[in-house]
Design a protein around this motif. Structure first.
Motif, PDB file in Angstrom:
ATOM      1  N   TYR A 186       0.791  -1.236   0.082  1.00  0.00           N
ATOM      2  CA  TYR A 186       0.391   0.272   0.397  1.00  0.00           C
ATOM      3  C   TYR A 186       1.025   1.286  -0.185  1.00  0.00           C
ATOM      4  O   TYR A 186       0.464   2.341  -0.134  1.00  0.00           O
ATOM      5  CB  TYR A 186      -0.980   0.029   0.782  1.00  0.00           C
ATOM      6  CG  TYR A 186      -2.313  -0.836   1.112  1.00  0.00           C
ATOM      7  CD1 TYR A 186      -2.757  -1.739   0.734  1.00  0.00           C
ATOM      8  CD2 TYR A 186      -1.354  -2.317   2.024  1.00  0.00           C
ATOM      9  CE1 TYR A 186      -4.340  -2.235   0.285  1.00  0.00           C
ATOM     10  CE2 TYR A 186      -2.013  -3.056   2.444  1.00  0.00           C
ATOM     11  CZ  TYR A 186      -3.403  -3.652   1.029  1.00  0.00           C
ATOM     12  OH  TYR A 186      -4.098  -3.980   1.415  1.00  0.00           O
TER      13      TYR A 186
ATOM     14  N   GLU B 262       0.001   3.737  -2.648  1.00  0.00           N
ATOM     15  CA  GLU B 262      -1.532   4.778  -2.407  1.00  0.00           C
ATOM     16  C   GLU B 262      -1.122   5.565  -1.242  1.00  0.00           C
ATOM     17  O   GLU B 262      -1.452   6.578  -1.114  1.00  0.00           O
ATOM     18  CB  GLU B 262      -2.342   3.958  -1.859  1.00  0.00           C
ATOM     19  CG  GLU B 262      -3.835   4.401  -1.553  1.00  0.00           C
ATOM     20  CD  GLU B 262      -4.749   2.622  -1.264  1.00  0.00           C
ATOM     21  OE1 GLU B 262      -5.813   2.761  -2.036  1.00  0.00           O
ATOM     22  OE2 GLU B 262      -5.024   2.447   0.027  1.00  0.00           O
TER      23      GLU B 262
ATOM     24  N   ILE C 152      -7.878   7.140  -2.550  1.00  0.00           N
ATOM     25  CA  ILE C 152      -7.989   5.333  -1.398  1.00  0.00           C
ATOM     26  C   ILE C 152      -8.722   4.528  -1.983  1.00  0.00           C
ATOM     27  O   ILE C 152     -10.371   4.626  -2.302  1.00  0.00           O
ATOM     28  CB  ILE C 152      -7.671   5.218  -0.289  1.00  0.00           C
ATOM     29  CG1 ILE C 152      -7.262   6.718   0.610  1.00  0.00           C
ATOM     30  CG2 ILE C 152      -7.930   4.409   0.505  1.00  0.00           C
ATOM     31  CD1 ILE C 152      -7.256   7.419   2.071  1.00  0.00           C
ATOM     32  N   ASN C 153      -7.906   3.746  -2.325  1.00  0.00           N
ATOM     33  CA  ASN C 153      -9.361   1.914  -3.039  1.00  0.00           C
ATOM     34  C   ASN C 153     -10.275   1.929  -1.995  1.00  0.00           C
ATOM     35  O   ASN C 153      -9.988   1.275  -0.166  1.00  0.00           O
ATOM     36  CB  ASN C 153      -7.993   1.113  -2.828  1.00  0.00           C
ATOM     37  CG  ASN C 153      -8.911  -0.266  -4.108  1.00  0.00           C
ATOM     38  OD1 ASN C 153     -10.183  -0.683  -4.101  1.00  0.00           O
ATOM     39  ND2 ASN C 153      -8.419  -0.553  -5.118  1.00  0.00           N
TER      40      ASN C 153
ATOM     41  N   HIS D 205     -11.317  -1.201  -1.315  1.00  0.00           N
ATOM     42  CA  HIS D 205     -11.204  -2.801  -0.120  1.00  0.00           C
ATOM     43  C   HIS D 205      -9.657  -2.579  -0.007  1.00  0.00           C
ATOM     44  O   HIS D 205      -9.403  -3.788   0.778  1.00  0.00           O
ATOM     45  CB  HIS D 205     -10.525  -3.206  -1.948  1.00  0.00           C
ATOM     46  CG  HIS D 205     -11.897  -3.417  -2.870  1.00  0.00           C
ATOM     47  ND1 HIS D 205     -12.785  -4.165  -2.407  1.00  0.00           N
ATOM     48  CD2 HIS D 205     -12.201  -2.928  -4.151  1.00  0.00           C
ATOM     49  CE1 HIS D 205     -13.546  -4.456  -3.376  1.00  0.00           C
ATOM     50  NE2 HIS D 205     -13.377  -3.450  -4.872  1.00  0.00           N
ATOM     51  N   THR D 206      -9.084  -1.231   0.207  1.00  0.00           N
ATOM     52  CA  THR D 206      -8.504  -0.870   0.875  1.00  0.00           C
ATOM     53  C   THR D 206      -8.456  -1.792   2.437  1.00  0.00           C
ATOM     54  O   THR D 206      -9.597  -0.850   3.204  1.00  0.00           O
ATOM     55  CB  THR D 206      -7.650   0.609   0.898  1.00  0.00           C
ATOM     56  OG1 THR D 206      -6.973   0.821  -0.362  1.00  0.00           O
ATOM     57  CG2 THR D 206      -6.537   0.052   2.009  1.00  0.00           C
TER      58      THR D 206
ATOM     59  N   ILE E 171      -5.446   0.044   7.171  1.00  0.00           N
ATOM     60  CA  ILE E 171      -4.885   0.666   6.425  1.00  0.00           C
ATOM     61  C   ILE E 171      -5.545   2.205   6.474  1.00  0.00           C
ATOM     62  O   ILE E 171      -4.636   3.383   6.693  1.00  0.00           O
ATOM     63  CB  ILE E 171      -4.528  -0.200   5.688  1.00  0.00           C
ATOM     64  CG1 ILE E 171      -3.998  -1.441   5.256  1.00  0.00           C
ATOM     65  CG2 ILE E 171      -3.757   1.365   4.692  1.00  0.00           C
ATOM     66  CD1 ILE E 171      -2.309  -1.362   6.079  1.00  0.00           C
ATOM     67  N   GLN E 172      -6.797   2.007   6.268  1.00  0.00           N
ATOM     68  CA  GLN E 172      -7.463   3.281   5.903  1.00  0.00           C
ATOM     69  C   GLN E 172      -7.290   4.484   7.117  1.00  0.00           C
ATOM     70  O   GLN E 172      -7.096   5.899   7.425  1.00  0.00           O
ATOM     71  CB  GLN E 172      -8.660   3.104   5.535  1.00  0.00           C
ATOM     72  CG  GLN E 172      -9.144   2.633   4.424  1.00  0.00           C
ATOM     73  CD  GLN E 172     -10.803   2.507   3.399  1.00  0.00           C
ATOM     74  OE1 GLN E 172     -10.984   4.247   3.784  1.00  0.00           O
ATOM     75  NE2 GLN E 172     -10.624   2.159   3.589  1.00  0.00           N
TER      76      GLN E 172
ATOM     77  N   TYR F  55      -3.747   6.204   7.882  1.00  0.00           N
ATOM     78  CA  TYR F  55      -3.978   7.061   6.630  1.00  0.00           C
ATOM     79  C   TYR F  55      -4.257   8.024   7.046  1.00  0.00           C
ATOM     80  O   TYR F  55      -4.181   9.362   7.685  1.00  0.00           O
ATOM     81  CB  TYR F  55      -4.551   6.565   5.212  1.00  0.00           C
ATOM     82  CG  TYR F  55      -3.911   5.881   3.855  1.00  0.00           C
ATOM     83  CD1 TYR F  55      -2.823   4.958   4.528  1.00  0.00           C
ATOM     84  CD2 TYR F  55      -4.780   5.171   3.419  1.00  0.00           C
ATOM     85  CE1 TYR F  55      -2.048   4.255   3.796  1.00  0.00           C
ATOM     86  CE2 TYR F  55      -4.132   4.137   2.514  1.00  0.00           C
ATOM     87  CZ  TYR F  55      -3.293   3.493   2.827  1.00  0.00           C
ATOM     88  OH  TYR F  55      -2.472   2.931   1.555  1.00  0.00           O
TER      89      TYR F  55
END
Length: 209
Positions: free
Chosen positions: A2, A5, A141-142, A144-145, A149-150, A153
């Protein structure tokens, strides 16, 4: 996996946070008028408010706000009213005592809570920040992340924002900088007040895209 991203998010955020806006104006005014401590707490307030934007973006509430003209306008008018309030207060600043300025540069009465609240409210009520984080978490941001992880971020965005404005506070609260602004006395306050009023008016006429 990632990192690409994350670097994209970091770059977009850097460009956004470096662009002068209400947050910058408030941190600068607090730092020059009340000193480094007030400026730093204002920066902490701005950084903490980022968690609010990240939180509702992850929960999907930001999409509801962006789709509701009533909610968007309510947020917009609250933010505009707050900026106009602190801007008008600054416009009414009176000249300082020349003898006091020559003798020393007073820090001014400002509580940590008051400075923190000033930064938090300024950023938290900004509908442009709402739209920025919504687009960040839905377009950049995808979806599916993983949520963890999001969230990571989000922590980075909050910390990076706080650190950026801490640097701004340190710069504008430097003794020489404050002394230079102090020589202009109430004109600095009035200038910053005009900037805040202008930002408030601009915000009031922001349309939801």
């Amino acid at each position: 996996m990632y990192w690409t991203e994350f670097l994209t998010v970091a770059l977009i955020h850097l460009l956004a946070v470096a662009s002068p806006g209400p947050d910058f104006a408030v941190v600068v005014r607090e730092s020059v008028t009340h000193g480094r401590r007030a400026g730093m707490f204002t920066a902490f307030g701005v950084g903490t408010a980022i968690f609010v934007h990240v939180g509702y973006s992850l929960l999907g509430i930001g999409i509801i706000v962006s789709q509701s003209i009533v909610l968007f306008n309510a947020l917009k008018w609250l933010a505009a009213a707050y900026l106009l309030y602190i801007g008008i207060k600054a416009l009414r600043a009176k000249p300082a005592d020349p003898a006091a300025v020559a003798a020393s540069l007073p820090v001014g009465e400002r509580t940590a809570r008051g400075a923190f609240t000033s930064g938090f409210v300024t950023n938290g009520l900004n509908p442009k920040a709402t739209l920025f984080f919504l687009s960040l978490f839905t377009v950049v941001i995808n979806p599916h992340t993983p949520l963890s992880i999001q969230a990571g971020y989000g922590v980075y965005l909050a910390v990076a924002t706080g650190l950026w404005f801490c640097m701004v506070a340190m710069l504008f609260s430097h003794q020489r900088v404050r002394t230079g602004f102090a020589r202009m006395g109430h004109w600095f306050d009035r200038t910053m007040g005009a900037v805040l009023v202008a930002l408030g008016v601009k915000l009031a006429f922001t349309e939801m895209n």
